[in-house]
Design an enzyme around this catalytic site. Sequence first.
Site, short mmCIF file in Angstrom:
data_model
loop_
_atom_site.label_atom_id
_atom_site.label_comp_id
_atom_site.label_asym_id
_atom_site.label_seq_id
_atom_site.Cartn_x
_atom_site.Cartn_y
_atom_site.Cartn_z
N GLU A 91 -2.61 -13.56 -20.74
CA GLU A 91 -2.02 -13.82 -19.42
C GLU A 91 -2.83 -13.19 -18.31
O GLU A 91 -3.47 -12.15 -18.49
CB GLU A 91 -0.55 -13.40 -19.37
N LYS B 95 14.06 -7.43 -28.77
CA LYS B 95 12.86 -6.78 -29.30
C LYS B 95 12.38 -5.75 -28.28
O LYS B 95 12.70 -5.90 -27.08
CB LYS B 95 11.78 -7.82 -29.61
N ASP C 244 4.45 -4.81 -28.07
CA ASP C 244 5.19 -5.64 -27.12
C ASP C 244 5.13 -7.11 -27.52
O ASP C 244 6.11 -7.84 -27.34
CB ASP C 244 4.60 -5.46 -25.72
N HIS D 217 6.85 -11.34 -31.22
CA HIS D 217 6.70 -12.75 -30.86
C HIS D 217 5.62 -13.46 -31.69
O HIS D 217 5.85 -14.53 -32.24
CB HIS D 217 6.31 -12.89 -29.38
P1 NDP Z 1 15.19 -2.70 -17.55
O1 NDP Z 1 14.61 -1.33 -17.57
O2 NDP Z 1 14.91 -3.59 -16.40
O3 NDP Z 1 16.79 -2.62 -17.68
C1 NDP Z 1 17.41 -1.77 -18.61
C2 NDP Z 1 18.85 -1.59 -18.18
O4 NDP Z 1 19.51 -0.71 -19.09
C3 NDP Z 1 19.00 -0.99 -16.78
O5 NDP Z 1 20.02 -1.72 -16.12
C4 NDP Z 1 19.43 0.45 -17.09
O6 NDP Z 1 20.25 1.00 -16.09
C5 NDP Z 1 20.26 0.23 -18.33
N1 NDP Z 1 20.46 1.45 -19.09
C6 NDP Z 1 19.55 2.33 -19.56
N2 NDP Z 1 20.15 3.31 -20.26
C7 NDP Z 1 21.50 3.05 -20.22
C8 NDP Z 1 22.65 3.68 -20.72
N3 NDP Z 1 22.57 4.80 -21.47
N4 NDP Z 1 23.87 3.12 -20.49
C9 NDP Z 1 23.98 1.99 -19.75
N5 NDP Z 1 22.92 1.35 -19.24
C10 NDP Z 1 21.69 1.87 -19.46
O7 NDP Z 1 14.75 -3.37 -18.94
P2 NDP Z 1 14.70 -4.92 -19.28
O8 NDP Z 1 15.90 -5.57 -18.74
O9 NDP Z 1 13.37 -5.45 -18.93
O10 NDP Z 1 14.75 -4.89 -20.88
C11 NDP Z 1 15.97 -4.76 -21.60
C12 NDP Z 1 15.69 -5.05 -23.05
O11 NDP Z 1 15.22 -6.41 -23.16
C13 NDP Z 1 14.59 -4.19 -23.66
O12 NDP Z 1 14.92 -3.96 -25.00
C14 NDP Z 1 13.35 -5.06 -23.57
O13 NDP Z 1 12.40 -4.75 -24.53
C15 NDP Z 1 13.96 -6.44 -23.81
N6 NDP Z 1 13.20 -7.56 -23.29
C16 NDP Z 1 12.94 -7.66 -21.95
C17 NDP Z 1 12.26 -8.75 -21.46
C18 NDP Z 1 11.98 -8.91 -20.01
O14 NDP Z 1 11.22 -9.82 -19.64
N7 NDP Z 1 12.53 -8.09 -19.14
C19 NDP Z 1 11.77 -9.83 -22.36
C20 NDP Z 1 12.11 -9.62 -23.75
C21 NDP Z 1 12.80 -8.53 -24.17
P3 NDP Z 1 19.59 1.86 -14.88
O15 NDP Z 1 19.02 0.84 -13.95
O16 NDP Z 1 20.74 2.60 -14.33
O17 NDP Z 1 18.54 2.74 -15.51
#
Ligand code: NDP
Length: 460
Positions: free
Chosen positions: A202, A134, A221, A226
Amino acid sequence: MIDRLVVFGATGDLNARYLLPGLAALRAAGELADGFQLVCAGRKDWDDQEFRNWASEQLDRHGRPCPASARMWVAGAARYRKADATDPADLASLIGGDGPVALYLALPPAVFPGTVTALHEASLPPGSRIVLEKPFGEDLRSAEELNRLLSEVVPEQAVFRVDHFLAMTTVQNLLGSRLANRMLEPLWNSAHIAEVEIVWDESLALEGRAGYYDGVGALKDMVQNHLLQVLCLVAMEPPLSLGERDLRDRKIDVLRSVRPFTDEDVLRRTRRARYLAGRIDGRPVPAYLDEDGVDPKSRTETFAEVELHLESWRWSGTTFRLRTGKALKTDRKEVAVRFRPVPHLPFGHTGEALPNVLRFGLDPEDMTLALTGIGSGARTLTPLTLTARMEPSDLPAYGRLLLDVLRGNAALSIRGDEAEEAWRVLAPVMSAWADDLVPLQEYPAGSGGPVPTGGSARRG
Ligand code: NDP
């Protein structure tokens, strides 16, 4: 069971905090065999060893209480590949090979359409599955378009739109409490229940996540996904089974029954706000607009509340209040079901018979029932509380979701039409908020949130 998982966005927060620890929990539970293949893809110029070092640190930080052997196994099993998730050639080299693969898009939501389009070109082995986090799209139109793109790549049964709230023990326990007990279901309607609050308040503030959060806000968000999902489990009719079709059909009925918001409803039944500077537990917290990475002209809300009414035989007359906020004084994460007062109290007692409240704690996971009794030896009505602590779950929510993906059980994932319906419910609210028809209130960090407006907001 699929034994090959590719995680895109593997250097991100989701993989660090939830996916890697979820995999370690699966390994500890004996669900991942030695031959399981884990490919982690990101944009960083790392090799296998650099990724494994990073993964070990993340698992040490977020993967306890999994045994060290399971954590080490996951870090050691991971292979790292540098790849652009929107480049068909990069994707083809990652997913090529024998047998189906599960692709986890742990990517910013804005990247999903580009990745799914690229997957169309890089041919996916038959039987493969795609997992999306999401928020699914950013409004109804983009969710429809994403669904269309996905339908060109894999059948709907192979799309896992995950929402980890659905895999939380206590959210599952909503179903257990309702459907495995004789006592609750006869009372589970508007004749007995006045109000249901679904709350995720929170004390955490932005915690460095401006890059993601400032473009999204509290409504998209938390509420749109959720909290609406939890609403579905609270309010749905008992399904014939907990299989994917029965469960998801009943959930979508709930979303379809939400009374559409008029402009007047949005003004009277929704609130939005953002936090000002303040203190939480003695710690200074800057105003949202002063947080690193927040656009100084931002109109993003950090608090959102919507009041929903369901037009159905069971629920007409009950209020459903969904609320979430950041940087609040206390954490309050629960579903609170408030019953109507008793119709008659015999004379002769003092004290008040407060309405019964059944609470399902979302974090910590517990359950309480507030009752009224009579104090010993006196003719005084006294509050009584029954509390049940939940047994610690065998698997964390993300462990359970990953296992469902690998096994192909889609019951806890969100079907395409359901994802669209969830946007439809809130579309009038999003549009009115974007047009500033509802005032953006403010509240000091560490307070109880914005003062209620009493429905006095009016079109400017
Ligand atoms: P982050 O920004 O921490 O991580 C995103 C990742 O995607 C980074 O590693 C980034 O690489 C990579 N990325 C971005 N663009 C590309 C691309 N074109 N090709 C390859 N890799 C790419 O986000 P989150 O991990 O927090 O979130 C990821 C997903 O999970 C989102 O959809 C978010 O809404 C969802 N989510 C997250 C939660 C959380 O607690 N973190 C909870 C619930 C859902 P780089 O570092 O090089 O930019």
